[in-house]
Write a protein that holds these residues in place. Structure first.
Motif, PDB file in Angstrom:
ATOM      1  N   TRP A  25       0.819  -1.209   0.000  1.00  0.00           N
ATOM      2  CA  TRP A  25       0.000   0.000   0.000  1.00  0.00           C
ATOM      3  C   TRP A  25       0.864   1.274   0.000  1.00  0.00           C
ATOM      4  O   TRP A  25       0.355   2.369   0.040  1.00  0.00           O
ATOM      5  N   ARG A  26       2.182   1.063  -0.014  1.00  0.00           N
ATOM      6  CA  ARG A  26       3.077   2.221  -0.071  1.00  0.00           C
ATOM      7  C   ARG A  26       3.588   2.404  -1.493  1.00  0.00           C
ATOM      8  O   ARG A  26       3.494   1.489  -2.321  1.00  0.00           O
ATOM      9  N   LEU A  27       4.226   3.553  -1.756  1.00  0.00           N
ATOM     10  CA  LEU A  27       4.916   3.728  -3.035  1.00  0.00           C
ATOM     11  C   LEU A  27       6.074   2.750  -3.067  1.00  0.00           C
ATOM     12  O   LEU A  27       6.640   2.413  -2.018  1.00  0.00           O
ATOM     13  N   PRO A  28       6.446   2.274  -4.259  1.00  0.00           N
ATOM     14  CA  PRO A  28       7.559   1.310  -4.318  1.00  0.00           C
ATOM     15  C   PRO A  28       8.848   1.919  -3.768  1.00  0.00           C
ATOM     16  O   PRO A  28       9.061   3.143  -3.851  1.00  0.00           O
ATOM     17  N   ILE A  29       9.714   1.055  -3.245  1.00  0.00           N
ATOM     18  CA  ILE A  29      11.036   1.495  -2.777  1.00  0.00           C
ATOM     19  C   ILE A  29      11.744   2.170  -3.954  1.00  0.00           C
ATOM     20  O   ILE A  29      11.670   1.705  -5.088  1.00  0.00           O
ATOM     21  N   GLY A  30      12.412   3.259  -3.679  1.00  0.00           N
ATOM     22  CA  GLY A  30      13.136   3.959  -4.736  1.00  0.00           C
ATOM     23  C   GLY A  30      12.299   5.012  -5.428  1.00  0.00           C
ATOM     24  O   GLY A  30      12.777   5.731  -6.293  1.00  0.00           O
TER      25      GLY A  30
END
Ligand code: SF4
Length: 361
Positions: A25-30
């Motif tokens: 549910w978060r933005l992707p890492i990076g």
């Protein structure tokens, strides 16, 4: 006391950018750390509903299945409640699922299908309290709103060396004030997520990892060597136990099931015939009196325990047979495959496993 130190928020955000968990549910890492980029508000709403009282690792597969079925807030708003409960099955605290669906309906009807971005408007949604409103406003929109959950309580209490019980009203108020004071001017959602993440992964209830903590130099508790005693341990309270009898009543290859009332615990979900355990009655008499059926071969086949925040349940499970699938008021005869498709509470899922085992014997 920390005040609203910029170096604190910078240290926390720098740590979060590198060490945060990769969650669906978060933005992707990076992804960009620009404060104008936010995750999908609907995903944040669903995840926050699921994460109440539930561990992250448990939520992840539920979140994926839920989004597969209800990809948009419109899809959820028009969903059948039974389908929503079915997907929630096993997560517990089912009022969250019902409220989530109702919140989606309000968003579609009153906000044109777009989640509002202010705490005041979010608080109008069913099931959305002060914490969830702050989480959605800050994480999904970057609105300058504080959040206080169990992890944030622990982190702030330790950073500020607040030794009083954080369950006291005055301390709750103080913590909300402090959570607001320490908000940075940008990346509000990341900052709030970072506070929770620090509490979940570094500043843990026992054995906090102070040596590797990115905000150690701001922490008054560790400076005084009292971090392990903050917050004070809650006194253990024994929750009352409610005893139930669950009957796997079988006839002509079918089982008798009933739907729970539309309010209260496990509202609207299904169960095998279940009654309060009666001290001075025989189980065979209890099932006959509940269903009007004469049953044979009653056997105890299982014992299920289930603990909730304020209550414990124990279900003694009996199998028995009736002569025929005679209609029973308020109940229906179904095959176990049909029971499999109904929304069931966790204890009733276990009763279903027992029923499958009984059939195989
Ligand atoms: Fe928590 Fe220790 Fe970090 Fe203080 S230094 S915030 S007690 S982990």
């Amino acid at each position: 006391m920390l005040g609203s130190s910029r170096s604190f928020s910078k240290a926390l955000l720098d740590w979060y950018t590198v060490h945060r968990r990769d969650l669906p549910w978060r933005l992707p890492i990076g992804s960009s750390v620009e404060s104008t980029v936010h995750p999908d508000p609907y995903h944040v709403l669903v995840s926050e509903a699921m994460l109440q009282q539930t561990q992250v690792a448990t939520v992840i597969p539920y979140f994926h299945r839920f989004l597969e079925k209800f990809a948009t807030i419109e899809a959820l708003a028009t969903a059948d409640e039974q389908d929503v409960l079915r997907l929630w099955q096993g997560l517990g605290y089912y009022s969250r699922a019902r409220n989530l669906r109702k919140a989606a309906m309000v968003v579609v009807e009153q906000f044109g299908g777009k989640l509002p971005n202010t705490v005041d408007e979010l608080l109008k949604l069913p099931g959305v309290g002060r914490y969830t409103a702050g989480a959605i406003a800050s994480i999904a929109f970057g609105t300058k709103a504080p959040i206080v959950d169990g992890n944030v309580v622990r982190v702030i209490c330790r950073i500020d060396k607040i030794t009083d019980d954080p369950r006291e009203k005055a301390i709750v108020d103080l913590l909300w004030t402090r959570a607001e004071q320490i908000l940075p001017s940008a990346r509000i959602g990341d900052f709030n997520s970072a506070l929770m993440e620090l509490g979940a992964t570094v500043c843990t209830p026992r054995n906090p990892q102070c040596l590797v903590c990115s905000v150690q130099r701001h922490c008054e508790a560790v400076a005084a060597g009292v971090q392990e005693t903050i917050p004070p341990v809650k006194k253990v309270k024994v929750n009352p136990l409610e005893e139930r009898w669950t009957f796997l009543v079988r006839a002509e290859g079918k089982f008798l099931v009933e739907q729970r009332p539309s309010t209260g615990r496990w509202a609207g979900m299904w169960q095998f015939v279940t009654v309060p355990a009666q001290e001075n009655a025989e189980p065979a008499d209890a099932v006959s009196s509940a269903t009007g059926l004469r049953v044979n071969g009653l056997n105890e086949v299982g014992y299920i325990t289930h603990a909730l925040t304020h209550r414990r349940y124990a279900f003694t499970v009996f199998s028995c047979s009736a002569k025929s699938v005679k209609p029973v008021d308020g109940r229906v005869w179904v095959t176990l495959e049909e029971v499999d498709r109904l929304p069931l509470s966790k204890p009733q899922l276990k009763a279903l496993e027992i029923a499958h085992a009984v059939v195989k014997k």
